[in-house]
Write a protein that holds these residues in place. Structure first.
Motif, PDB file in Angstrom:
ATOM      1  N   ASN A 143       0.838  -1.195   0.000  1.00  0.00           N
ATOM      2  CA  ASN A 143       0.000   0.000   0.000  1.00  0.00           C
ATOM      3  C   ASN A 143       0.876   1.249   0.000  1.00  0.00           C
ATOM      4  OD1 ASN A 143      -2.798  -1.177   0.384  1.00  0.00           O
ATOM      5  ND2 ASN A 143      -1.791  -2.030   2.182  1.00  0.00           N
ATOM      6  N   ILE A 144       0.662   2.101  -0.984  1.00  0.00           N
ATOM      7  CA  ILE A 144       1.389   3.377  -1.052  1.00  0.00           C
ATOM      8  C   ILE A 144       0.340   4.493  -1.126  1.00  0.00           C
ATOM      9  CG2 ILE A 144       3.115   4.751  -2.256  1.00  0.00           C
ATOM     10  CD1 ILE A 144       4.237   2.219  -3.452  1.00  0.00           C
ATOM     11  N   PRO A 145      -0.010   5.091   0.007  1.00  0.00           N
ATOM     12  CA  PRO A 145      -1.034   6.146   0.006  1.00  0.00           C
ATOM     13  C   PRO A 145      -0.458   7.506  -0.365  1.00  0.00           C
ATOM     14  CG  PRO A 145      -0.298   5.743   2.241  1.00  0.00           C
ATOM     15  CD  PRO A 145       0.449   4.759   1.360  1.00  0.00           C
ATOM     16  N   ASN A 146      -1.372   8.434  -0.639  1.00  0.00           N
ATOM     17  CA  ASN A 146      -1.026   9.848  -0.831  1.00  0.00           C
ATOM     18  C   ASN A 146      -0.019  10.093  -1.936  1.00  0.00           C
ATOM     19  OD1 ASN A 146      -2.685  10.491   1.436  1.00  0.00           O
ATOM     20  ND2 ASN A 146      -1.005   9.952   2.801  1.00  0.00           N
ATOM     21  N   ASN A 147      -0.181   9.389  -3.064  1.00  0.00           N
ATOM     22  CA  ASN A 147       0.610   9.723  -4.247  1.00  0.00           C
ATOM     23  C   ASN A 147       0.043  10.999  -4.855  1.00  0.00           C
ATOM     24  OD1 ASN A 147       2.234   7.040  -4.603  1.00  0.00           O
ATOM     25  ND2 ASN A 147       0.128   6.402  -4.263  1.00  0.00           N
ATOM     26  N   GLY A 148       0.907  11.844  -5.366  1.00  0.00           N
ATOM     27  CA  GLY A 148       0.452  13.125  -5.890  1.00  0.00           C
ATOM     28  C   GLY A 148      -0.114  13.022  -7.299  1.00  0.00           C
ATOM     29  N   TRP A 149      -1.248  13.682  -7.533  1.00  0.00           N
ATOM     30  CA  TRP A 149      -1.836  13.739  -8.873  1.00  0.00           C
ATOM     31  C   TRP A 149      -1.994  15.194  -9.287  1.00  0.00           C
ATOM     32  CZ3 TRP A 149      -2.629  11.251 -13.181  1.00  0.00           C
ATOM     33  CH2 TRP A 149      -3.520  11.782 -14.126  1.00  0.00           C
ATOM     34  N   ASN A 150      -1.733  15.473 -10.576  1.00  0.00           N
ATOM     35  CA  ASN A 150      -1.857  16.827 -11.102  1.00  0.00           C
ATOM     36  C   ASN A 150      -2.764  16.803 -12.321  1.00  0.00           C
ATOM     37  OD1 ASN A 150      -1.344  19.312 -12.524  1.00  0.00           O
ATOM     38  ND2 ASN A 150       0.487  19.579 -11.257  1.00  0.00           N
ATOM     39  N   ASN A 151      -3.928  17.454 -12.216  1.00  0.00           N
ATOM     40  CA  ASN A 151      -4.886  17.490 -13.332  1.00  0.00           C
ATOM     41  C   ASN A 151      -4.373  18.293 -14.520  1.00  0.00           C
ATOM     42  OD1 ASN A 151      -7.040  15.832 -12.636  1.00  0.00           O
ATOM     43  ND2 ASN A 151      -8.138  17.443 -11.520  1.00  0.00           N
ATOM     44  N   ALA A 152      -3.420  19.190 -14.259  1.00  0.00           N
ATOM     45  CA  ALA A 152      -2.911  20.032 -15.353  1.00  0.00           C
ATOM     46  C   ALA A 152      -1.871  19.288 -16.186  1.00  0.00           C
ATOM     47  CB  ALA A 152      -2.322  21.322 -14.790  1.00  0.00           C
ATOM     48  N   THR A 153      -1.026  18.504 -15.507  1.00  0.00           N
ATOM     49  CA  THR A 153       0.026  17.771 -16.224  1.00  0.00           C
ATOM     50  C   THR A 153      -0.357  16.317 -16.492  1.00  0.00           C
ATOM     51  OG1 THR A 153       1.126  17.130 -14.160  1.00  0.00           O
ATOM     52  CG2 THR A 153       1.809  19.209 -15.178  1.00  0.00           C
ATOM     53  N   HIS A 154      -1.454  15.857 -15.821  1.00  0.00           N
ATOM     54  CA  HIS A 154      -1.939  14.470 -15.973  1.00  0.00           C
ATOM     55  C   HIS A 154      -0.861  13.481 -15.545  1.00  0.00           C
ATOM     56  CE1 HIS A 154      -4.989  16.585 -18.319  1.00  0.00           C
ATOM     57  NE2 HIS A 154      -3.982  17.111 -18.999  1.00  0.00           N
ATOM     58  N   GLN A 155      -0.191  13.831 -14.448  1.00  0.00           N
ATOM     59  CA  GLN A 155       0.906  13.007 -13.954  1.00  0.00           C
ATOM     60  C   GLN A 155       0.645  12.510 -12.534  1.00  0.00           C
ATOM     61  OE1 GLN A 155       4.385  15.516 -14.504  1.00  0.00           O
ATOM     62  NE2 GLN A 155       4.900  14.453 -16.408  1.00  0.00           N
ATOM     63  N   LEU A 156       1.095  11.268 -12.294  1.00  0.00           N
ATOM     64  CA  LEU A 156       1.016  10.655 -10.974  1.00  0.00           C
ATOM     65  C   LEU A 156       2.427  10.542 -10.417  1.00  0.00           C
ATOM     66  CD1 LEU A 156      -0.868   9.140  -8.905  1.00  0.00           C
ATOM     67  CD2 LEU A 156      -0.120   7.040 -10.038  1.00  0.00           C
ATOM     68  N   GLU A 157       2.677  11.207  -9.306  1.00  0.00           N
ATOM     69  CA  GLU A 157       3.988  11.193  -8.653  1.00  0.00           C
ATOM     70  C   GLU A 157       3.946  10.200  -7.496  1.00  0.00           C
ATOM     71  OE1 GLU A 157       7.964  12.463  -8.265  1.00  0.00           O
ATOM     72  OE2 GLU A 157       6.515  13.219  -9.730  1.00  0.00           O
ATOM     73  N   ILE A 158       4.740   9.122  -7.600  1.00  0.00           N
ATOM     74  CA  ILE A 158       4.731   8.093  -6.571  1.00  0.00           C
ATOM     75  C   ILE A 158       5.284   8.648  -5.257  1.00  0.00           C
ATOM     76  CG2 ILE A 158       5.550   5.792  -5.922  1.00  0.00           C
ATOM     77  CD1 ILE A 158       3.591   5.831  -8.262  1.00  0.00           C
ATOM     78  N   ASN A 159       4.602   8.345  -4.166  1.00  0.00           N
ATOM     79  CA  ASN A 159       5.029   8.793  -2.837  1.00  0.00           C
ATOM     80  C   ASN A 159       6.242   7.978  -2.385  1.00  0.00           C
ATOM     81  OD1 ASN A 159       5.337   9.593  -0.212  1.00  0.00           O
ATOM     82  ND2 ASN A 159       3.245   9.104   0.440  1.00  0.00           N
ATOM     83  N   SER A 160       7.412   8.542  -2.532  1.00  0.00           N
ATOM     84  CA  SER A 160       8.652   7.800  -2.273  1.00  0.00           C
ATOM     85  C   SER A 160       9.017   7.715  -0.795  1.00  0.00           C
ATOM     86  CB  SER A 160       9.812   8.451  -3.044  1.00  0.00           C
ATOM     87  OG  SER A 160       9.994   9.790  -2.613  1.00  0.00           O
ATOM     88  N   SER A 161       8.180   8.274   0.071  1.00  0.00           N
ATOM     89  CA  SER A 161       8.482   8.212   1.507  1.00  0.00           C
ATOM     90  C   SER A 161       7.937   6.942   2.155  1.00  0.00           C
ATOM     91  CB  SER A 161       7.901   9.442   2.213  1.00  0.00           C
ATOM     92  OG  SER A 161       6.473   9.411   2.198  1.00  0.00           O
ATOM     93  N   VAL A 162       7.143   6.178   1.405  1.00  0.00           N
ATOM     94  CA  VAL A 162       6.505   4.979   1.960  1.00  0.00           C
ATOM     95  C   VAL A 162       7.348   3.748   1.650  1.00  0.00           C
ATOM     96  CG1 VAL A 162       4.450   3.517   1.919  1.00  0.00           C
ATOM     97  CG2 VAL A 162       4.226   5.997   1.724  1.00  0.00           C
ATOM     98  N   SER A 163       7.704   2.983   2.682  1.00  0.00           N
ATOM     99  CA  SER A 163       8.485   1.777   2.484  1.00  0.00           C
ATOM    100  C   SER A 163       7.599   0.539   2.628  1.00  0.00           C
ATOM    101  CB  SER A 163       9.640   1.709   3.479  1.00  0.00           C
ATOM    102  OG  SER A 163       9.158   1.637   4.806  1.00  0.00           O
TER     103      SER A 163
END
Length: 195
Positions: A143-163
């Motif tokens: 489970n990797i919660p709180n990944n960032g999403w941007n409606n303008a760039t249509h990009q999903l940024e993986i939350n790299s703080s979760v191990s």
């Protein structure tokens, strides 16, 4: 006949029904768009970093997603997220990554997505084969919660703080450790937004 007691019961039932309706509406308040349509996301910078600092880097990754409500599911049981052109910092050389199971991406707001990978058979959700017989296994669920999403760039940024836990074969000589984190950015078509 209709009594005061039955009217109170009806009124209570109506309140409960309305309340459930509000809860149901709220839970589906941030659906992916478009719905029931296959879309492809790609990444050129996916990196798995172990607790010891060892890395597996992939310059190519892709997944086909299909959304129903707020839940987008990667299509296919074999390599639902396909990683290629991978290398490692342990021994060098070519690394192969195989994924399996069900990988999902749940929109929790217009800027946040929860990712989850779970095995359909009780096995791993990813197996990473490095030269020299060093195999890294990722067991689900992850489970990797709180990944960032941007409606303008249509990009999903993986939350790299979760191990999450990983295991390694003896031929990795302890270089990997018992946990790892994932980083990277997936770009989806311009039509994909969270509303």
């Amino acid at each position: 006949g209709i009594t005061m007691k039955s009217l109170k019961s009806l009124a209570l039932g109506a309140v409960v029904a309305v309340s459930l309706g509000v809860v149901s509406s709220a839970s589906a308040a941030v659906p992916w768009d478009p719905q029931n349509t296959n879309v492809t996301g790609t990444s050129s910078n996916s990196v798995l970093t172990s607790a010891t600092g060892a890395t597996v880097s992939c310059t190519s990754a892709s997944t086909t997603l299909r959304a129903v409500g707020d839940l987008a599911t990667a299509q296919g049981a074999h390599n639902p997220v396909a990683y290629s052109n991978c290398t490692n910092s342990i021994f060098g050389g070519v690394t192969t990554v195989t994924t399996s199971g069900t990988w999902t991406f749940t929109a929790t707001s217009t800027t946040s997505v929860d990712a989850r990978a779970v095995s359909d058979t009780g096995g791993p959700v990813a197996v990473i084969n490095n030269p020299g017989g060093c195999t890294i296994t990722v067991h689900g669920p992850v489970n990797i919660p709180n990944n960032g999403w941007n409606n303008a760039t249509h990009q999903l940024e993986i939350n790299s703080s979760v191990s999450f836990p990983v295991t390694q074969r003896a031929l990795c000589f302890g270089f990997v450790g018992t946990s790892a984190r994932l980083s990277g950015t997936f770009t989806l078509p311009n039509s994909v937004v969270i509303t």
